[in-house]
Write a protein that holds these residues in place. Structure first.
Motif, short mmCIF file in Angstrom:
data_model
loop_
_atom_site.label_atom_id
_atom_site.label_comp_id
_atom_site.label_asym_id
_atom_site.label_seq_id
_atom_site.Cartn_x
_atom_site.Cartn_y
_atom_site.Cartn_z
N PRO A 36 4.21 12.20 -8.74
CA PRO A 36 3.65 12.65 -10.02
C PRO A 36 3.92 14.13 -10.33
N MET A 37 4.62 14.82 -9.37
CA MET A 37 4.75 16.28 -9.50
C MET A 37 5.51 16.66 -10.78
N CYS A 38 6.48 15.84 -11.20
CA CYS A 38 7.27 16.21 -12.38
C CYS A 38 6.41 16.29 -13.64
N ARG A 39 5.22 15.67 -13.61
CA ARG A 39 4.32 15.71 -14.78
C ARG A 39 3.18 16.72 -14.60
N ASN A 40 3.22 17.47 -13.52
CA ASN A 40 2.20 18.47 -13.28
C ASN A 40 2.48 19.70 -14.16
N ALA A 41 1.60 19.96 -15.11
CA ALA A 41 1.83 21.04 -16.08
C ALA A 41 1.96 22.40 -15.40
N ASP A 42 1.14 22.65 -14.37
CA ASP A 42 1.21 23.93 -13.67
C ASP A 42 2.55 24.10 -12.95
N TYR A 43 3.05 23.01 -12.38
CA TYR A 43 4.33 23.06 -11.68
C TYR A 43 5.46 23.34 -12.68
N CYS A 44 5.43 22.69 -13.83
CA CYS A 44 6.46 22.95 -14.85
C CYS A 44 6.37 24.38 -15.37
N ASP A 45 5.15 24.87 -15.58
CA ASP A 45 4.98 26.26 -16.01
C ASP A 45 5.55 27.22 -14.97
N LEU A 46 5.34 26.89 -13.69
CA LEU A 46 5.87 27.72 -12.61
C LEU A 46 7.38 27.84 -12.71
N ASN A 47 8.06 26.74 -12.96
CA ASN A 47 9.52 26.78 -13.04
C ASN A 47 9.98 27.62 -14.22
N GLU A 48 9.27 27.58 -15.33
CA GLU A 48 9.61 28.45 -16.46
C GLU A 48 9.41 29.92 -16.08
N ARG A 49 8.27 30.22 -15.45
CA ARG A 49 7.99 31.62 -15.08
C ARG A 49 8.99 32.13 -14.06
N PHE A 50 9.36 31.27 -13.12
CA PHE A 50 10.32 31.68 -12.09
C PHE A 50 11.63 32.12 -12.74
N THR A 51 12.12 31.32 -13.69
CA THR A 51 13.34 31.67 -14.39
C THR A 51 13.19 33.00 -15.12
N MET A 52 12.08 33.15 -15.85
CA MET A 52 11.83 34.40 -16.58
C MET A 52 11.79 35.58 -15.63
N ASP A 53 11.09 35.43 -14.52
CA ASP A 53 10.92 36.55 -13.59
C ASP A 53 12.24 36.96 -12.94
#
Length: 522
Positions: free
Chosen positions: A190-207
Protein backbone atom coordinates in the motif's frame (compact mmCIF):
# COMPACT_ATOMS: atom_id res chain seq x y z
CA UNK A 1 67.20 29.30 3.70
CA UNK A 2 67.67 25.55 4.50
CA UNK A 3 67.97 23.08 1.66
CA UNK A 4 64.61 21.49 2.63
CA UNK A 5 62.81 24.81 2.50
CA UNK A 6 64.47 25.60 -0.81
CA UNK A 7 63.29 22.26 -2.24
CA UNK A 8 59.74 22.89 -0.96
CA UNK A 9 59.74 26.41 -2.39
CA UNK A 10 61.02 25.24 -5.78
CA UNK A 11 58.48 22.40 -5.84
CA UNK A 12 55.62 24.75 -4.96
CA UNK A 13 56.77 27.32 -7.50
CA UNK A 14 57.05 24.67 -10.20
CA UNK A 15 53.59 23.31 -9.37
CA UNK A 16 52.04 26.77 -9.48
CA UNK A 17 53.81 27.50 -12.74
CA UNK A 18 52.55 24.26 -14.30
CA UNK A 19 49.01 24.94 -13.11
CA UNK A 20 49.14 28.45 -14.56
CA UNK A 21 50.60 27.10 -17.80
CA UNK A 22 47.95 24.40 -18.14
CA UNK A 23 45.20 26.95 -17.40
CA UNK A 24 46.63 29.31 -20.00
CA UNK A 25 46.73 26.49 -22.58
CA UNK A 26 43.16 25.51 -21.71
CA UNK A 27 42.01 29.13 -21.89
CA UNK A 28 43.68 29.45 -25.26
CA UNK A 29 41.80 26.40 -26.53
CA UNK A 30 38.55 27.80 -25.15
CA UNK A 31 39.23 31.18 -26.77
CA UNK A 32 39.32 29.40 -30.12
CA UNK A 33 35.61 28.59 -29.65
CA UNK A 34 33.36 31.63 -30.31
CA UNK A 35 31.48 33.12 -27.34
CA UNK A 36 27.83 34.21 -27.36
CA UNK A 37 25.78 35.87 -24.63
CA UNK A 38 28.59 37.89 -23.09
CA UNK A 39 32.33 38.30 -22.98
CA UNK A 40 34.95 35.61 -22.47
CA UNK A 41 37.03 38.01 -20.39
CA UNK A 42 37.35 36.62 -16.82
CA UNK A 43 36.24 39.87 -15.20
CA UNK A 44 32.92 39.78 -17.12
CA UNK A 45 32.27 36.03 -16.79
CA UNK A 46 30.04 36.21 -13.68
CA UNK A 47 28.09 39.10 -15.12
CA UNK A 48 27.43 36.95 -18.19
CA UNK A 49 26.07 34.14 -16.01
CA UNK A 50 23.50 36.44 -14.42
CA UNK A 51 22.46 37.86 -17.79
CA UNK A 52 22.11 34.36 -19.25
CA UNK A 53 19.65 33.05 -16.63
CA UNK A 54 16.66 33.75 -18.87
CA UNK A 55 18.45 34.23 -22.21
CA UNK A 56 19.77 30.76 -23.06
CA UNK A 57 17.26 30.25 -25.89
CA UNK A 58 17.99 33.60 -27.56
CA UNK A 59 21.77 33.44 -27.22
CA UNK A 60 21.75 29.82 -28.44
CA UNK A 61 19.81 30.88 -31.53
CA UNK A 62 22.35 33.67 -32.04
CA UNK A 63 25.20 31.16 -31.88
CA UNK A 64 23.37 28.71 -34.15
CA UNK A 65 22.72 31.32 -36.82
CA UNK A 66 26.21 32.80 -36.62
CA UNK A 67 28.23 29.61 -36.39
CA UNK A 68 25.98 27.04 -38.07
CA UNK A 69 27.68 23.65 -38.15
CA UNK A 70 30.41 24.86 -35.79
CA UNK A 71 30.74 25.14 -32.01
CA UNK A 72 30.07 28.08 -29.73
CA UNK A 73 30.06 28.61 -25.97
CA UNK A 74 28.22 30.57 -23.30
CA UNK A 75 28.70 31.14 -19.57
CA UNK A 76 26.81 29.14 -16.93
CA UNK A 77 27.43 28.50 -13.20
CA UNK A 78 29.36 25.26 -13.79
CA UNK A 79 31.72 27.01 -16.25
CA UNK A 80 31.65 27.52 -19.99
CA UNK A 81 29.07 25.40 -21.80
CA UNK A 82 30.23 24.41 -25.30
CA UNK A 83 27.39 23.68 -27.72
CA UNK A 84 27.75 21.47 -30.79
CA UNK A 85 25.12 21.56 -33.52
CA UNK A 86 26.64 19.49 -36.32
CA UNK A 87 25.06 15.98 -36.35
CA UNK A 88 28.44 14.37 -36.97
CA UNK A 89 29.89 16.13 -33.90
CA UNK A 90 26.86 15.05 -31.83
CA UNK A 91 27.54 11.44 -32.83
CA UNK A 92 31.21 11.82 -31.91
CA UNK A 93 30.35 13.16 -28.46
CA UNK A 94 27.75 10.44 -27.89
CA UNK A 95 30.24 7.71 -28.83
CA UNK A 96 33.23 9.10 -26.91
CA UNK A 97 34.82 6.99 -24.20
CA UNK A 98 33.65 7.69 -20.64
CA UNK A 99 37.22 8.33 -19.51
CA UNK A 100 37.45 11.19 -22.02
CA UNK A 101 33.92 12.67 -22.09
CA UNK A 102 32.05 11.76 -18.92
CA UNK A 103 28.28 11.87 -18.49
CA UNK A 104 28.57 11.09 -14.77
CA UNK A 105 30.89 14.03 -14.11
CA UNK A 106 28.69 16.35 -16.17
CA UNK A 107 25.66 15.36 -14.11
CA UNK A 108 27.67 15.76 -10.91
CA UNK A 109 28.64 19.28 -11.98
CA UNK A 110 25.00 20.12 -12.56
CA UNK A 111 23.38 18.39 -9.57
CA UNK A 112 26.34 18.15 -7.14
CA UNK A 113 25.43 14.51 -6.44
CA UNK A 114 28.52 13.94 -4.30
CA UNK A 115 27.14 16.42 -1.75
CA UNK A 116 23.37 16.24 -2.31
CA UNK A 117 23.02 12.45 -2.40
CA UNK A 118 26.44 11.23 -1.41
CA UNK A 119 29.58 9.83 -3.06
CA UNK A 120 28.18 6.27 -3.16
CA UNK A 121 25.35 7.34 -5.46
CA UNK A 122 27.74 9.24 -7.71
CA UNK A 123 30.57 6.74 -7.92
CA UNK A 124 28.62 3.46 -7.75
CA UNK A 125 25.50 3.72 -9.88
CA UNK A 126 24.83 -0.02 -9.92
CA UNK A 127 21.09 0.66 -9.87
CA UNK A 128 21.33 1.88 -13.49
CA UNK A 129 21.60 -1.71 -14.68
CA UNK A 130 18.34 -2.53 -12.89
CA UNK A 131 16.54 0.32 -14.68
CA UNK A 132 18.02 -0.72 -18.01
CA UNK A 133 17.39 -4.42 -17.41
CA UNK A 134 14.71 -5.59 -14.98
CA UNK A 135 12.52 -2.50 -15.16
CA UNK A 136 12.40 -2.39 -18.96
CA UNK A 137 11.95 -6.16 -19.30
CA UNK A 138 9.10 -6.21 -16.79
CA UNK A 139 7.00 -3.31 -18.16
CA UNK A 140 4.61 -5.72 -19.89
CA UNK A 141 4.11 -7.74 -16.69
CA UNK A 142 3.69 -4.62 -14.57
CA UNK A 143 1.30 -2.86 -16.91
CA UNK A 144 -1.98 -4.10 -15.33
CA UNK A 145 -0.82 -2.79 -11.95
CA UNK A 146 0.37 0.49 -13.46
CA UNK A 147 -2.96 0.93 -15.23
CA UNK A 148 -4.92 0.14 -12.08
CA UNK A 149 -2.90 2.70 -10.12
CA UNK A 150 -3.07 5.49 -12.68
CA UNK A 151 -6.84 5.08 -13.05
CA UNK A 152 -7.29 5.31 -9.28
CA UNK A 153 -4.79 8.16 -8.92
CA UNK A 154 -6.25 10.27 -11.75
CA UNK A 155 -9.75 9.84 -10.34
CA UNK A 156 -8.66 10.89 -6.85
CA UNK A 157 -6.39 13.76 -7.92
CA UNK A 158 -8.66 15.28 -10.57
CA UNK A 159 -11.75 14.40 -8.53
CA UNK A 160 -14.38 15.25 -11.17
CA UNK A 161 -17.63 13.39 -10.58
CA UNK A 162 -20.23 15.16 -12.74
CA UNK A 163 -20.75 17.21 -15.89
CA UNK A 164 -19.56 20.46 -14.34
CA UNK A 165 -16.21 21.88 -15.43
CA UNK A 166 -13.59 21.90 -12.69
CA UNK A 167 -10.29 23.82 -12.62
CA UNK A 168 -7.35 21.48 -12.02
CA UNK A 169 -3.78 22.48 -11.25
CA UNK A 170 -2.08 20.12 -13.69
CA UNK A 171 1.43 20.15 -12.28
CA UNK A 172 0.41 19.51 -8.67
CA UNK A 173 -2.15 16.85 -9.61
CA UNK A 174 -0.09 14.88 -12.09
CA UNK A 175 3.10 14.78 -10.05
CA UNK A 176 1.07 12.72 -7.58
CA UNK A 177 -0.35 10.54 -10.37
CA UNK A 178 3.14 9.83 -11.68
CA UNK A 179 4.57 9.24 -8.21
CA UNK A 180 1.85 6.74 -7.35
CA UNK A 181 2.01 4.94 -10.70
CA UNK A 182 5.80 4.67 -10.59
CA UNK A 183 5.87 3.51 -6.99
CA UNK A 184 3.32 0.81 -7.68
CA UNK A 185 6.27 -0.74 -9.53
CA UNK A 186 9.00 0.48 -7.17
CA UNK A 187 7.59 -0.42 -3.74
CA UNK A 188 4.09 -1.77 -4.41
CA UNK A 189 0.86 -1.47 -2.45
CA UNK A 190 0.00 0.00 0.00
CA UNK A 191 3.06 2.28 0.21
CA UNK A 192 2.55 3.76 -3.28
CA UNK A 193 -0.73 5.28 -2.01
CA UNK A 194 0.77 6.68 1.19
CA UNK A 195 0.40 10.47 0.84
CA UNK A 196 3.31 11.19 3.21
CA UNK A 197 5.59 8.87 1.26
CA UNK A 198 4.67 10.55 -2.04
CA UNK A 199 5.20 13.99 -0.49
CA UNK A 200 8.62 12.81 0.70
CA UNK A 201 9.65 11.92 -2.84
CA UNK A 202 8.61 15.35 -4.08
CA UNK A 203 10.53 17.08 -1.27
CA UNK A 204 13.60 14.92 -1.85
CA UNK A 205 13.73 16.01 -5.49
CA UNK A 206 13.26 19.67 -4.53
CA UNK A 207 15.92 19.50 -1.83
CA UNK A 208 18.49 17.83 -4.07
CA UNK A 209 18.11 20.35 -6.88
CA UNK A 210 17.84 23.44 -4.68
CA UNK A 211 20.89 22.24 -2.78
CA UNK A 212 22.78 21.86 -6.05
CA UNK A 213 21.86 25.38 -7.12
CA UNK A 214 23.19 26.81 -3.86
CA UNK A 215 26.35 24.71 -3.86
CA UNK A 216 27.32 25.85 -7.34
CA UNK A 217 27.49 29.43 -6.07
CA UNK A 218 30.50 28.54 -3.90
CA UNK A 219 34.05 27.44 -4.75
CA UNK A 220 34.61 23.68 -4.78
CA UNK A 221 36.76 23.85 -1.62
CA UNK A 222 33.84 25.25 0.41
CA UNK A 223 31.15 22.88 -0.87
CA UNK A 224 31.67 20.08 1.69
CA UNK A 225 31.05 22.65 4.45
CA UNK A 226 28.16 24.43 2.72
CA UNK A 227 26.46 21.10 1.95
CA UNK A 228 25.83 20.59 5.66
CA UNK A 229 23.59 23.63 5.76
CA UNK A 230 21.91 23.86 2.35
CA UNK A 231 20.15 20.52 1.96
CA UNK A 232 17.57 18.53 3.91
CA UNK A 233 18.50 15.24 2.24
CA UNK A 234 19.67 13.55 5.50
CA UNK A 235 16.31 14.41 7.05
CA UNK A 236 14.55 13.05 3.97
CA UNK A 237 16.45 9.77 4.32
CA UNK A 238 15.44 9.54 8.00
CA UNK A 239 11.82 9.98 6.97
CA UNK A 240 12.23 7.37 4.25
CA UNK A 241 13.53 4.93 6.85
CA UNK A 242 10.29 5.41 8.82
CA UNK A 243 8.26 4.51 5.71
CA UNK A 244 10.38 1.77 4.17
CA UNK A 245 12.56 0.52 7.02
CA UNK A 246 10.20 -2.19 8.33
CA UNK A 247 9.63 -3.66 4.85
CA UNK A 248 13.35 -3.60 4.06
CA UNK A 249 14.24 -5.32 7.35
CA UNK A 250 11.62 -8.00 6.74
CA UNK A 251 12.87 -8.61 3.21
CA UNK A 252 16.53 -8.64 4.29
CA UNK A 253 15.63 -11.19 6.94
CA UNK A 254 13.96 -13.50 4.45
CA UNK A 255 16.75 -12.96 1.94
CA UNK A 256 19.31 -13.98 4.55
CA UNK A 257 17.27 -16.90 5.84
CA UNK A 258 16.06 -18.46 2.60
CA UNK A 259 18.41 -17.15 -0.09
CA UNK A 260 17.57 -18.68 -3.46
CA UNK A 261 14.88 -20.82 -1.81
CA UNK A 262 12.75 -17.70 -1.20
CA UNK A 263 10.49 -18.42 -4.16
CA UNK A 264 7.68 -15.95 -3.44
CA UNK A 265 9.88 -12.89 -3.05
CA UNK A 266 8.33 -9.61 -4.27
CA UNK A 267 9.14 -8.61 -7.84
CA UNK A 268 9.61 -4.85 -7.61
CA UNK A 269 12.38 -2.28 -7.69
CA UNK A 270 12.93 -2.39 -3.93
CA UNK A 271 13.51 -6.13 -4.05
CA UNK A 272 15.84 -5.85 -7.05
CA UNK A 273 17.87 -3.31 -5.08
CA UNK A 274 18.06 -5.67 -2.10
CA UNK A 275 19.06 -8.62 -4.28
CA UNK A 276 21.75 -6.69 -6.17
CA UNK A 277 23.17 -4.40 -3.47
CA UNK A 278 26.87 -4.83 -2.67
CA UNK A 279 27.43 -6.12 0.89
CA UNK A 280 28.26 -2.70 2.34
CA UNK A 281 24.93 -1.31 1.08
CA UNK A 282 22.70 -4.19 2.10
CA UNK A 283 21.20 -2.31 5.02
CA UNK A 284 18.26 0.02 5.57
CA UNK A 285 19.76 3.48 5.14
CA UNK A 286 21.68 2.89 1.87
CA UNK A 287 18.69 1.07 0.36
CA UNK A 288 16.33 3.91 1.30
CA UNK A 289 18.68 6.38 -0.37
CA UNK A 290 18.75 4.22 -3.51
CA UNK A 291 14.97 4.04 -3.77
CA UNK A 292 14.68 7.80 -3.23
CA UNK A 293 17.29 8.27 -5.97
CA UNK A 294 15.35 6.04 -8.37
CA UNK A 295 12.23 8.06 -7.58
CA UNK A 296 14.18 11.25 -8.24
CA UNK A 297 14.85 9.79 -11.67
CA UNK A 298 11.44 8.38 -12.47
CA UNK A 299 8.90 10.85 -11.18
CA UNK A 300 10.75 14.02 -12.06
CA UNK A 301 11.03 12.90 -15.72
CA UNK A 302 7.50 11.80 -16.44
CA UNK A 303 5.82 15.02 -15.45
CA UNK A 304 7.86 17.93 -16.74
CA UNK A 305 9.22 17.43 -20.23
CA UNK A 306 12.45 19.20 -19.82
CA UNK A 307 15.13 18.01 -18.13
CA UNK A 308 14.43 18.01 -16.34
CA UNK A 309 10.38 23.38 -13.56
CA UNK A 310 12.83 25.81 -12.05
CA UNK A 311 14.12 22.99 -9.92
CA UNK A 312 14.81 20.92 -13.00
CA UNK A 313 17.06 23.43 -14.63
CA UNK A 314 20.30 21.73 -13.59
CA UNK A 315 19.11 18.46 -15.11
CA UNK A 316 20.09 19.48 -18.57
CA UNK A 317 20.87 15.93 -19.68
CA UNK A 318 19.31 12.55 -19.34
CA UNK A 319 21.71 10.99 -16.91
CA UNK A 320 21.30 7.26 -16.96
CA UNK A 321 18.95 7.44 -14.05
CA UNK A 322 17.97 11.06 -13.50
CA UNK A 323 15.73 11.82 -16.41
CA UNK A 324 12.61 9.68 -16.44
CA UNK A 325 10.45 11.14 -13.70
CA UNK A 326 11.51 14.73 -14.28
CA UNK A 327 10.93 14.67 -17.98
CA UNK A 328 7.62 12.89 -17.60
CA UNK A 329 6.26 15.43 -15.11
CA UNK A 330 7.15 18.35 -17.35
CA UNK A 331 5.82 16.50 -20.40
CA UNK A 332 2.49 15.66 -18.80
CA UNK A 333 2.12 19.28 -17.74
CA UNK A 334 2.73 20.45 -21.31
CA UNK A 335 0.57 17.63 -22.72
CA UNK A 336 -2.44 18.76 -20.73
CA UNK A 337 -1.89 22.34 -21.89
CA UNK A 338 -1.90 21.24 -25.55
CA UNK A 339 -4.60 18.59 -25.26
CA UNK A 340 -7.87 20.53 -25.56
CA UNK A 341 -7.78 20.96 -29.35
CA UNK A 342 -6.94 17.31 -30.07
CA UNK A 343 -9.09 15.22 -27.72
CA UNK A 344 -11.42 13.80 -30.41
CA UNK A 345 -8.85 12.19 -32.77
CA UNK A 346 -6.83 10.87 -29.84
CA UNK A 347 -9.97 9.48 -28.22
CA UNK A 348 -11.01 7.74 -31.45
CA UNK A 349 -7.63 6.02 -31.73
CA UNK A 350 -7.54 4.92 -28.09
CA UNK A 351 -11.07 3.47 -28.22
CA UNK A 352 -10.37 1.57 -31.44
CA UNK A 353 -7.17 0.04 -30.10
CA UNK A 354 -8.63 -0.79 -26.68
CA UNK A 355 -11.60 -2.51 -28.31
CA UNK A 356 -9.14 -4.84 -30.04
CA UNK A 357 -6.42 -5.21 -27.42
CA UNK A 358 -7.84 -4.19 -24.05
CA UNK A 359 -5.75 -2.14 -21.64
CA UNK A 360 -2.36 -3.76 -22.24
CA UNK A 361 1.15 -2.56 -23.01
CA UNK A 362 0.67 -3.98 -26.50
CA UNK A 363 -2.31 -1.65 -26.92
CA UNK A 364 -0.29 1.36 -25.76
CA UNK A 365 2.42 0.46 -28.29
CA UNK A 366 -0.16 0.62 -31.10
CA UNK A 367 -1.47 4.08 -30.21
CA UNK A 368 0.58 5.90 -32.84
CA UNK A 369 -1.28 9.21 -32.63
CA UNK A 370 -0.79 9.22 -28.85
CA UNK A 371 2.92 8.51 -29.38
CA UNK A 372 3.24 11.24 -32.03
CA UNK A 373 1.40 13.76 -29.84
CA UNK A 374 3.69 13.11 -26.88
CA UNK A 375 6.80 13.14 -29.05
CA UNK A 376 5.81 16.50 -30.56
CA UNK A 377 5.34 17.96 -27.07
CA UNK A 378 8.78 16.60 -26.19
CA UNK A 379 10.30 18.14 -29.32
CA UNK A 380 8.94 21.58 -28.50
CA UNK A 381 9.54 21.46 -24.75
CA UNK A 382 13.01 20.01 -24.40
CA UNK A 383 15.96 21.69 -22.71
CA UNK A 384 18.47 23.74 -24.65
CA UNK A 385 21.29 21.22 -24.24
CA UNK A 386 21.37 17.44 -24.26
CA UNK A 387 23.99 14.66 -24.56
CA UNK A 388 25.91 16.63 -21.93
CA UNK A 389 29.44 15.55 -21.09
CA UNK A 390 32.41 16.85 -19.10
CA UNK A 391 35.78 16.59 -20.79
CA UNK A 392 38.22 14.75 -18.53
CA UNK A 393 40.87 14.97 -21.25
CA UNK A 394 41.22 17.09 -24.36
CA UNK A 395 38.84 15.75 -27.01
CA UNK A 396 39.46 16.49 -30.68
CA UNK A 397 36.49 16.55 -33.04
CA UNK A 398 36.76 15.37 -36.63
CA UNK A 399 37.17 18.96 -37.88
CA UNK A 400 40.15 19.50 -35.58
CA UNK A 401 38.33 21.59 -32.95
CA UNK A 402 39.58 20.84 -29.42
CA UNK A 403 37.19 20.53 -26.49
CA UNK A 404 39.59 21.27 -23.60
CA UNK A 405 39.80 19.11 -20.49
CA UNK A 406 37.55 20.51 -17.76
CA UNK A 407 34.98 21.88 -20.21
CA UNK A 408 31.30 20.98 -20.34
CA UNK A 409 29.93 20.18 -23.78
CA UNK A 410 26.46 19.32 -25.05
CA UNK A 411 24.34 19.05 -28.17
CA UNK A 412 22.10 21.99 -29.05
CA UNK A 413 18.83 20.03 -28.72
CA UNK A 414 16.52 23.06 -28.69
CA UNK A 415 18.26 24.46 -31.77
CA UNK A 416 17.96 21.27 -33.81
CA UNK A 417 14.35 20.72 -32.71
CA UNK A 418 13.40 24.17 -34.04
CA UNK A 419 15.40 24.06 -37.27
CA UNK A 420 13.11 24.34 -40.33
CA UNK A 421 15.69 22.41 -42.34
CA UNK A 422 15.12 19.41 -40.06
CA UNK A 423 11.43 19.82 -39.18
CA UNK A 424 9.02 21.49 -41.61
CA UNK A 425 7.43 24.54 -39.95
CA UNK A 426 9.43 23.66 -36.86
CA UNK A 427 7.91 26.41 -34.69
CA UNK A 428 4.37 25.07 -35.32
CA UNK A 429 2.90 22.41 -33.03
CA UNK A 430 1.89 19.52 -35.29
CA UNK A 431 0.65 16.59 -33.19
CA UNK A 432 0.64 14.17 -36.13
CA UNK A 433 4.13 15.08 -37.37
CA UNK A 434 5.64 11.76 -36.33
CA UNK A 435 2.72 9.67 -37.60
CA UNK A 436 3.75 10.86 -41.06
CA UNK A 437 7.40 10.02 -40.40
CA UNK A 438 6.38 6.58 -39.21
CA UNK A 439 4.33 5.95 -42.37
CA UNK A 440 7.45 6.77 -44.42
CA UNK A 441 9.51 4.24 -42.49
CA UNK A 442 8.89 0.66 -43.58
CA UNK A 443 10.06 -0.75 -40.25
CA UNK A 444 7.36 1.30 -38.54
CA UNK A 445 9.61 2.59 -35.75
CA UNK A 446 11.03 5.87 -37.08
CA UNK A 447 8.58 8.16 -35.30
CA UNK A 448 8.42 6.49 -31.88
CA UNK A 449 9.25 8.43 -28.71
CA UNK A 450 11.93 6.07 -27.46
CA UNK A 451 14.04 6.22 -30.63
CA UNK A 452 17.16 8.36 -30.34
CA UNK A 453 19.05 10.38 -32.92
CA UNK A 454 20.85 13.70 -33.46
CA UNK A 455 17.55 15.30 -34.54
CA UNK A 456 15.53 14.19 -31.47
CA UNK A 457 17.38 14.59 -28.19
CA UNK A 458 15.07 14.79 -25.11
CA UNK A 459 16.38 11.43 -23.88
CA UNK A 460 19.98 12.00 -24.90
CA UNK A 461 21.70 9.94 -27.58
CA UNK A 462 24.12 7.07 -27.94
CA UNK A 463 25.15 4.54 -25.34
CA UNK A 464 24.01 6.79 -22.48
CA UNK A 465 20.54 7.40 -23.88
CA UNK A 466 18.14 7.34 -20.95
CA UNK A 467 17.38 3.70 -20.06
CA UNK A 468 14.27 4.81 -18.15
CA UNK A 469 12.71 6.23 -21.32
CA UNK A 470 10.87 2.99 -22.08
CA UNK A 471 9.13 3.02 -18.70
CA UNK A 472 8.49 6.77 -18.85
CA UNK A 473 7.04 6.55 -22.38
CA UNK A 474 4.56 3.81 -21.47
CA UNK A 475 3.58 5.69 -18.33
CA UNK A 476 3.02 9.02 -20.12
CA UNK A 477 1.07 7.48 -22.99
CA UNK A 478 -1.08 5.34 -20.70
CA UNK A 479 -2.01 8.34 -18.54
CA UNK A 480 -2.84 10.42 -21.63
CA UNK A 481 -4.90 7.59 -23.15
CA UNK A 482 -6.90 7.19 -19.94
CA UNK A 483 -7.53 10.92 -19.67
CA UNK A 484 -8.86 11.33 -23.23
CA UNK A 485 -11.39 8.47 -22.93
CA UNK A 486 -12.53 9.49 -19.45
CA UNK A 487 -12.67 13.31 -19.45
CA UNK A 488 -13.46 16.32 -21.58
CA UNK A 489 -10.62 18.83 -21.38
CA UNK A 490 -10.29 22.50 -22.26
CA UNK A 491 -8.16 25.49 -21.37
CA UNK A 492 -9.61 28.14 -19.10
CA UNK A 493 -9.26 30.60 -22.00
CA UNK A 494 -10.05 28.86 -25.27
CA UNK A 495 -7.00 28.56 -27.51
CA UNK A 496 -4.67 30.28 -25.01
CA UNK A 497 -1.74 28.16 -23.93
CA UNK A 498 -0.01 29.08 -20.67
CA UNK A 499 3.33 30.75 -21.20
CA UNK A 500 6.65 29.04 -20.52
CA UNK A 501 9.94 30.64 -19.53
CA UNK A 502 13.59 29.76 -19.69
CA UNK A 503 15.61 29.22 -16.52
CA UNK A 504 19.15 28.51 -17.72
CA UNK A 505 18.84 25.38 -19.92
CA UNK A 506 15.25 24.42 -19.01
CA UNK A 507 12.00 25.55 -20.59
CA UNK A 508 9.63 25.72 -17.63
CA UNK A 509 5.86 25.47 -18.15
CA UNK A 510 3.63 27.75 -16.11
CA UNK A 511 3.50 25.99 -12.75
CA UNK A 512 0.23 27.60 -11.64
CA UNK A 513 -1.86 27.34 -14.81
CA UNK A 514 -5.11 25.41 -14.55
CA UNK A 515 -6.92 23.21 -17.05
CA UNK A 516 -10.66 22.54 -17.01
CA UNK A 517 -11.82 18.92 -16.69
CA UNK A 518 -15.24 17.32 -16.60
CA UNK A 519 -16.56 13.79 -16.95
CA UNK A 520 -16.81 12.83 -20.59
CA UNK A 521 -20.18 13.84 -22.05
CA UNK A 522 -20.23 11.92 -25.34
Amino acid sequence: MSSDLLIYALTASTALYLIALLRAISDQKLRAIPTVGGSSLPILYHYSIVRNISRIASISREGYNKYRGRLFKYAEPAGWRIIVTNPQHIEEIARASDDVLSLAESVNDMTQIVYTMGPEIHHHQWHNALIRGQLTRNINRFFPEMHDELVTAVSEEICVEDSSWKEVGVKDSFIKVVCRTSNRVFVGLPMCRNADYCDLNERFTMDVVKGALVLKLFPALLRPLIARFCTNVPTNIDEGIVHLGPAILERLGKHGELGDKWTDRPNDMLQWLIDNAPPHERSVRPLVLRILSVNFAAVHTTTTASQNRPISSPLADCSVWVRSWTLALQILTQIMYHLAAYVDPLRAEVEAVIQEEGWTKSAIDKMYKIDSFVREVLRMSTSSSSVNRKALKDFVLSDGTVIPAGSNVGAGSYLRHFDDAIYEDASVFNPWRFCLKRSEDQSGTKGLIVNLGPDFLPFGHGKHGCPGRFFAAVEMKAILAHVVVTYDVKMKEDGALPSSRWIFTALIPDQKAKVLFRRRQS
